[in-house]
Design an enzyme around this catalytic site. Structure first.
Site, PDB file in Angstrom:
ATOM      1  N   HIS A   1       0.927  -1.009  -0.209  1.00  0.00           N
ATOM      2  CA  HIS A   1       0.023  -0.048  -0.027  1.00  0.00           C
ATOM      3  C   HIS A   1       0.839   1.160   0.055  1.00  0.00           C
ATOM      4  O   HIS A   1       1.816   1.159   0.267  1.00  0.00           O
ATOM      5  CB  HIS A   1      -1.000   0.012   0.962  1.00  0.00           C
ATOM      6  CG  HIS A   1      -0.110   0.029   2.712  1.00  0.00           C
ATOM      7  ND1 HIS A   1      -0.450  -1.150   3.436  1.00  0.00           N
ATOM      8  CD2 HIS A   1       0.644   0.715   3.253  1.00  0.00           C
ATOM      9  CE1 HIS A   1       0.188  -1.007   4.649  1.00  0.00           C
ATOM     10  NE2 HIS A   1       0.891   0.090   4.312  1.00  0.00           N
TER      11      HIS A   1
HETATM   12  P1  TYD Z   1      -1.880  -3.558   7.856  1.00  0.00           P
HETATM   13  O1  TYD Z   1      -1.796  -1.957   7.283  1.00  0.00           O
HETATM   14  O2  TYD Z   1      -2.450  -4.600   7.105  1.00  0.00           O
HETATM   15  O3  TYD Z   1      -0.197  -3.898   8.127  1.00  0.00           O
HETATM   16  P2  TYD Z   1       0.941  -4.111   6.995  1.00  0.00           P
HETATM   17  O4  TYD Z   1       1.196  -2.648   6.602  1.00  0.00           O
HETATM   18  O5  TYD Z   1       2.128  -4.732   7.495  1.00  0.00           O
HETATM   19  O6  TYD Z   1       0.412  -4.809   5.821  1.00  0.00           O
HETATM   20  O7  TYD Z   1      -2.449  -3.447   9.392  1.00  0.00           O
HETATM   21  C1  TYD Z   1      -2.849  -4.531  10.074  1.00  0.00           C
HETATM   22  C2  TYD Z   1      -3.899  -4.169  11.106  1.00  0.00           C
HETATM   23  O8  TYD Z   1      -3.544  -3.469  11.925  1.00  0.00           O
HETATM   24  C3  TYD Z   1      -5.026  -3.484  10.468  1.00  0.00           C
HETATM   25  O9  TYD Z   1      -6.421  -4.043  10.803  1.00  0.00           O
HETATM   26  C4  TYD Z   1      -4.686  -2.193  10.670  1.00  0.00           C
HETATM   27  C5  TYD Z   1      -4.184  -2.005  12.185  1.00  0.00           C
HETATM   28  N1  TYD Z   1      -3.275  -0.994  12.515  1.00  0.00           N
HETATM   29  C6  TYD Z   1      -3.413   0.045  13.391  1.00  0.00           C
HETATM   30  O10 TYD Z   1      -4.586  -0.265  13.865  1.00  0.00           O
HETATM   31  N2  TYD Z   1      -2.571   0.953  13.709  1.00  0.00           N
HETATM   32  C7  TYD Z   1      -1.327   0.976  12.940  1.00  0.00           C
HETATM   33  O11 TYD Z   1      -0.683   1.932  13.225  1.00  0.00           O
HETATM   34  C8  TYD Z   1      -1.158   0.052  12.011  1.00  0.00           C
HETATM   35  C9  TYD Z   1       0.236   0.135  11.111  1.00  0.00           C
HETATM   36  C10 TYD Z   1      -2.256  -0.828  11.568  1.00  0.00           C
END
Ligand code: TYD
Length: 129
Positions: free
Chosen positions: A46
């Site tokens: 992303h």
């Molecule tokens: P996600 O964006 O899918 O992780 P990555 O970037 O590693 O692929 O995030 C995983 C989950 O955590 C999603 O439900 C969003 C949550 N999250 C938060 O609540 N706060 C944060 O600061 C981050 C980075 C993720």
């Protein structure tokens, strides 16, 4: 861009200090870290409208591919004093995690799902707008 930070070490061990708006090129509003990953399972995929990030593999190693919409580069994060800056509107993928990897991420904004672009075609459209 990867920066190798100075290690402040002595007989007691090693220390790396990072300061917002100084060694990290933004004020730090949020910190999260990723661990318990699997070698063949990438994360990320992303970009963000506003959020800038700074990534450090504080334990173990991983690779990060950054794509600004016209070219991409893959970086090895394999030392706890190496930091990778990911600007806003840059697509990022973390992959090839070692089993012991702990990836620390410093972020310029609080968490806001509306700041994410999770569809690559939407990202390309926006970056070229
Ligand atoms: P996600 O964006 O899918 O992780 P990555 O970037 O590693 O692929 O995030 C995983 C989950 O955590 C999603 O439900 C969003 C949550 N999250 C938060 O609540 N706060 C944060 O600061 C981050 C980075 C993720």
């Amino acid at each position: 861009m990867i920066t190798t930070h100075r290690v402040l070490g002595d007989h007691r061990g090693q220390l790396v200090a990072l300061e917002g708006a100084n060694s990290v090129p933004f004020d730090i509003k949020r910190v999260f870290y990723i661990f318990g990953t699997q070698p063949n399972v990438p994360r990320g995929n992303h970009s963000h409208h506003q959020t800038k990030q700074y990534l450090i593999a504080v334990n173990g190693s991983c690779k990060v591919t950054l794509d600004d919409g016209s070219e991409n580069s893959t970086y090895d994060l394999n030392e706890p004093n190496k930091g990778l800056f990911q600007d806003a509107m840059v697509w990022g993928t973390m992959h090839d995690f070692s089993p012991d990897c702990v990836l620390l991420v410093l972020a310029s904004e609080h968490y806001d799902e509306a700041d994410y672009i999770r569809n690559y075609e939407d990202f390309i459209k926006e970056v070229n707008a």
